[in-house]
Design a protein around this motif. Sequence first.
Motif, PDB file in Angstrom:
ATOM      1  N   ALA A 167       4.953  19.061 -15.547  1.00 40.23           N
ATOM      2  CA  ALA A 167       5.444  17.648 -14.807  1.00 40.23           C
ATOM      3  C   ALA A 167       5.288  17.920 -13.483  1.00 40.23           C
ATOM      4  O   ALA A 167       4.932  16.799 -12.754  1.00 40.23           O
ATOM      5  CB  ALA A 167       6.496  17.044 -15.541  1.00 40.23           C
ATOM      6  N   VAL A 168       5.966  18.797 -12.975  1.00 38.48           N
ATOM      7  CA  VAL A 168       6.225  19.065 -11.566  1.00 38.48           C
ATOM      8  C   VAL A 168       5.062  19.320 -10.775  1.00 38.48           C
ATOM      9  O   VAL A 168       4.645  18.821  -9.733  1.00 38.48           O
ATOM     10  CB  VAL A 168       7.306  20.167 -11.084  1.00 38.48           C
ATOM     11  CG1 VAL A 168       7.246  20.540  -9.607  1.00 38.48           C
ATOM     12  CG2 VAL A 168       8.635  19.862 -11.712  1.00 38.48           C
ATOM     13  N   GLY A 169       3.899  20.040 -11.406  1.00 35.56           N
ATOM     14  CA  GLY A 169       2.937  20.323 -10.991  1.00 35.56           C
ATOM     15  C   GLY A 169       2.097  19.362 -10.920  1.00 35.56           C
ATOM     16  O   GLY A 169       1.213  18.885  -9.683  1.00 35.56           O
ATOM     17  N   LEU A 170       1.849  18.261 -11.981  1.00 43.21           N
ATOM     18  CA  LEU A 170       1.117  17.060 -11.961  1.00 43.21           C
ATOM     19  C   LEU A 170       1.681  16.116 -10.841  1.00 43.21           C
ATOM     20  O   LEU A 170       1.020  15.640 -10.274  1.00 43.21           O
ATOM     21  CB  LEU A 170       1.174  16.459 -13.292  1.00 43.21           C
ATOM     22  CG  LEU A 170       0.312  17.242 -14.297  1.00 43.21           C
ATOM     23  CD1 LEU A 170       0.796  16.428 -15.890  1.00 43.21           C
ATOM     24  CD2 LEU A 170      -1.026  17.253 -14.177  1.00 43.21           C
ATOM     25  N   ALA A 171       2.967  16.042 -10.725  1.00 40.82           N
ATOM     26  CA  ALA A 171       3.710  15.187  -9.697  1.00 40.82           C
ATOM     27  C   ALA A 171       3.264  15.571  -8.391  1.00 40.82           C
ATOM     28  O   ALA A 171       3.023  14.800  -7.421  1.00 40.82           O
ATOM     29  CB  ALA A 171       5.159  15.153  -9.997  1.00 40.82           C
ATOM     30  N   ARG A 172       3.499  16.864  -8.159  1.00 41.84           N
ATOM     31  CA  ARG A 172       3.016  17.190  -6.754  1.00 41.84           C
ATOM     32  C   ARG A 172       1.665  16.874  -6.422  1.00 41.84           C
ATOM     33  O   ARG A 172       1.203  16.532  -5.280  1.00 41.84           O
ATOM     34  CB  ARG A 172       3.446  18.516  -6.493  1.00 41.84           C
ATOM     35  CG  ARG A 172       3.236  19.373  -5.008  1.00 41.84           C
ATOM     36  CD  ARG A 172       3.751  20.520  -4.850  1.00 41.84           C
ATOM     37  NE  ARG A 172       3.776  20.572  -3.368  1.00 41.84           N
ATOM     38  CZ  ARG A 172       4.527  22.106  -2.992  1.00 41.84           C
ATOM     39  NH1 ARG A 172       4.861  22.783  -3.720  1.00 41.84           N
ATOM     40  NH2 ARG A 172       4.474  22.198  -1.719  1.00 41.84           N
ATOM     41  N   ALA A 173       0.648  17.238  -7.398  1.00 43.03           N
ATOM     42  CA  ALA A 173      -0.599  17.152  -7.254  1.00 43.03           C
ATOM     43  C   ALA A 173      -0.789  15.505  -7.060  1.00 43.03           C
ATOM     44  O   ALA A 173      -1.756  15.006  -6.249  1.00 43.03           O
ATOM     45  CB  ALA A 173      -1.488  17.283  -8.408  1.00 43.03           C
ATOM     46  N   ALA A 174      -0.139  14.588  -7.474  1.00 43.79           N
ATOM     47  CA  ALA A 174      -0.185  13.160  -7.396  1.00 43.79           C
ATOM     48  C   ALA A 174       0.452  12.618  -5.945  1.00 43.79           C
ATOM     49  O   ALA A 174       0.386  11.516  -5.821  1.00 43.79           O
ATOM     50  CB  ALA A 174       0.349  12.366  -8.512  1.00 43.79           C
ATOM     51  N   GLY A 175       0.933  13.422  -5.319  1.00 41.95           N
ATOM     52  CA  GLY A 175       1.920  13.158  -4.040  1.00 41.95           C
ATOM     53  C   GLY A 175       3.440  12.879  -4.133  1.00 41.95           C
ATOM     54  O   GLY A 175       4.045  12.669  -3.445  1.00 41.95           O
ATOM     55  N   ILE A 176       3.931  13.003  -5.538  1.00 41.64           N
ATOM     56  CA  ILE A 176       5.437  13.003  -5.734  1.00 41.64           C
ATOM     57  C   ILE A 176       6.023  14.316  -5.419  1.00 41.64           C
ATOM     58  O   ILE A 176       5.834  15.413  -6.003  1.00 41.64           O
ATOM     59  CB  ILE A 176       5.698  12.479  -7.072  1.00 41.64           C
ATOM     60  CG1 ILE A 176       5.141  11.103  -7.347  1.00 41.64           C
ATOM     61  CG2 ILE A 176       7.160  12.688  -7.155  1.00 41.64           C
ATOM     62  CD1 ILE A 176       5.300  10.541  -8.422  1.00 41.64           C
ATOM     63  N   THR A 177       6.799  14.583  -4.245  1.00 44.35           N
ATOM     64  CA  THR A 177       7.393  15.740  -4.003  1.00 44.35           C
ATOM     65  C   THR A 177       8.937  15.981  -4.144  1.00 44.35           C
ATOM     66  O   THR A 177       9.637  16.945  -4.191  1.00 44.35           O
ATOM     67  CB  THR A 177       7.263  16.183  -2.380  1.00 44.35           C
ATOM     68  OG1 THR A 177       7.791  15.055  -1.735  1.00 44.35           O
ATOM     69  CG2 THR A 177       5.809  16.085  -2.024  1.00 44.35           C
ATOM     70  N   GLY A 392      -2.722  17.019 -21.636  1.00 40.05           N
ATOM     71  CA  GLY A 392      -3.655  15.866 -22.007  1.00 40.05           C
ATOM     72  C   GLY A 392      -3.398  14.922 -20.783  1.00 40.05           C
ATOM     73  O   GLY A 392      -2.784  14.922 -19.803  1.00 40.05           O
ATOM     74  N   ALA A 393      -4.156  13.739 -21.134  1.00 38.36           N
ATOM     75  CA  ALA A 393      -4.372  12.640 -20.003  1.00 38.36           C
ATOM     76  C   ALA A 393      -2.965  11.815 -20.013  1.00 38.36           C
ATOM     77  O   ALA A 393      -2.699  11.358 -18.770  1.00 38.36           O
ATOM     78  CB  ALA A 393      -5.336  11.813 -20.223  1.00 38.36           C
ATOM     79  N   LYS A 394      -2.343  11.713 -20.971  1.00 36.60           N
ATOM     80  CA  LYS A 394      -1.037  10.734 -20.835  1.00 36.60           C
ATOM     81  C   LYS A 394      -0.144  10.984 -19.888  1.00 36.60           C
ATOM     82  O   LYS A 394       0.171  10.152 -19.156  1.00 36.60           O
ATOM     83  CB  LYS A 394      -0.464  10.739 -22.351  1.00 36.60           C
ATOM     84  CG  LYS A 394       0.540   9.463 -22.353  1.00 36.60           C
ATOM     85  CD  LYS A 394       1.090   9.450 -23.870  1.00 36.60           C
ATOM     86  CE  LYS A 394       1.995   8.333 -24.146  1.00 36.60           C
ATOM     87  NZ  LYS A 394       2.703   8.228 -25.321  1.00 36.60           N
ATOM     88  N   CYS A 395       0.331  12.395 -19.827  1.00 32.42           N
ATOM     89  CA  CYS A 395       1.193  12.381 -18.919  1.00 32.42           C
ATOM     90  C   CYS A 395       0.803  12.495 -17.435  1.00 32.42           C
ATOM     91  O   CYS A 395       1.583  11.884 -16.670  1.00 32.42           O
ATOM     92  CB  CYS A 395       2.161  13.929 -18.942  1.00 32.42           C
ATOM     93  SG  CYS A 395       3.345  14.250 -18.022  1.00 32.42           S
ATOM     94  N   GLU A 396      -0.446  12.946 -17.150  1.00 31.77           N
ATOM     95  CA  GLU A 396      -0.981  12.772 -15.709  1.00 31.77           C
ATOM     96  C   GLU A 396      -1.215  11.394 -15.592  1.00 31.77           C
ATOM     97  O   GLU A 396      -1.058  11.137 -14.419  1.00 31.77           O
ATOM     98  CB  GLU A 396      -2.053  13.583 -15.716  1.00 31.77           C
ATOM     99  CG  GLU A 396      -3.062  13.500 -14.490  1.00 31.77           C
ATOM    100  CD  GLU A 396      -4.321  14.213 -14.533  1.00 31.77           C
ATOM    101  OE1 GLU A 396      -4.914  14.563 -13.238  1.00 31.77           O
ATOM    102  OE2 GLU A 396      -4.989  14.313 -15.663  1.00 31.77           O
ATOM    103  N   ASP A 397      -1.952  10.842 -16.321  1.00 33.43           N
ATOM    104  CA  ASP A 397      -2.089   9.212 -16.047  1.00 33.43           C
ATOM    105  C   ASP A 397      -0.684   8.454 -15.785  1.00 33.43           C
ATOM    106  O   ASP A 397      -0.687   7.579 -14.745  1.00 33.43           O
ATOM    107  CB  ASP A 397      -2.648   8.580 -17.267  1.00 33.43           C
ATOM    108  CG  ASP A 397      -4.105   8.951 -17.322  1.00 33.43           C
ATOM    109  OD1 ASP A 397      -4.667   9.702 -16.682  1.00 33.43           O
ATOM    110  OD2 ASP A 397      -4.824   8.849 -18.504  1.00 33.43           O
ATOM    111  N   GLY A 398       0.306   8.882 -16.639  1.00 31.00           N
ATOM    112  CA  GLY A 398       1.612   8.121 -16.070  1.00 31.00           C
ATOM    113  C   GLY A 398       1.886   8.538 -14.884  1.00 31.00           C
ATOM    114  O   GLY A 398       2.662   7.508 -14.030  1.00 31.00           O
TER     115      GLY A 398
END
Length: 445
Positions: A167-177, A392-398
């Motif tokens: 989740a931290v990796g996906l968040a950071r990639a999405a701009g959430i630091t 999978g896509a669900k967490c990343e999409d969220g």
Amino acid sequence: SLQREVHVSETMTNPFATAALFLLTTLTAAKVAEGFAPISHSAVTSIGHGESFPRTVLDASPRSDDEQERSSGSNLLLPSLLSSSSPTSSTCRNLDRRSALAGAASLPIALSTLLPLVLPDPFDSTSSSVASAATNKIPQWTLDNGVKFPILALNTVGLSVEDTTRAVGLARAAGITHVDFHPGKERDGVAQYIKASGGDSRKGLFLNTKIRKAPPGTSPSDAAERTRAQIEEDLAILGLDSVDMLMLRDSPDCEVIQAQWAVLEDALREGKTRSLGVINFCESALKCVLETARIKPALNYYMLHVGMGTDPRGLRSYGESRGIRTFAYGAAGEPGPNQELLSSPVLKRIGDAHGGRKPEDVALRWVTQSGAAVSVRPTTDFGLGTSVCAEGAKCEDGILARAGSFGWSLTAKEMKELDSMTSPNDNPTLFSSSGCPDAFVMPKK
């Protein structure tokens, strides 16, 4: 043949375009004798915003040795592969061998500058998230001591070590630091994320963690010692000298709150944290900590969602009038998703009016547009003490949806309608101790 206009935005999101750019640049080495065209930094800036630059900005004229030396550190080099009929091709062929070799030597510079724009984060499974990070600008508060506080945080509560890391990796990639985590498995997942990159991934993250509640009956001095020990333990496991914020939970014993807060103030002075906050502090708990605090809490972290009103139980106005900002959790409900909220016809209607956004998107935007910061779960797949961020896509999409929540706004009329809703009306300090009213009681197994 290369068209006269080079459009680079596709390489930002398309791995095949990235490969094509790489291949094109590599093949150009064989055509060094035809010259290289430097691109100014202004043109590169345009590329970074997904724009195209016309071929006419490329200067293919011969350069002196001094000009070559001056330009080598301030320009990127891309090949000028123009047809023989091009008005610049004859000029390109006039470049001497020395200039051509200088251009060839600059190929690695071009690659090293362009490729990081399109290669994915090592902790992210898709390149689309990387592109999204560039467009998701998370607003920040400037706290009293100058610390920049991103007002959207990833809430890792209930995630496993593995899911926290993901989740931290996906968040950071999405701009959430901003990462809001608990001691224990969530902290261990954050530590795993940091250590997996040799510590480099710590840069740019805002790490926010919590002090455990002292067990009932703990003396103030013992509570203070427990707090010191936890801070040292957390920093050791994280492999860091400091975090960005420490938040204190309340206690039914005012002296325990005051003793623990004094330890947090020491940690701030010692550089072990950059800022301090409190969690689920009702009005009486805030009064308690302010009696002896040398440094007031920067914020109070409590539940806030549509249906609770703009000032639930007067807590927001009490804290904010004293310079204590509101940091919210539970925009979609707690301890699990609030079905009344997520099935609300009002939220659905408003979401439909904004391009088919979900009720949870409307609920989140209401919180931030009201002026509060917010910590969000990655999806609505959570419950009491549990949460999931599976592959999978669900967490990343969220996460992407939450990161993009500042890209649109509710109208004044919609905000007024949501402000006036009176249900579901929950207790803002639901997870406080028994020292605050209507505290949550863990159900018996």
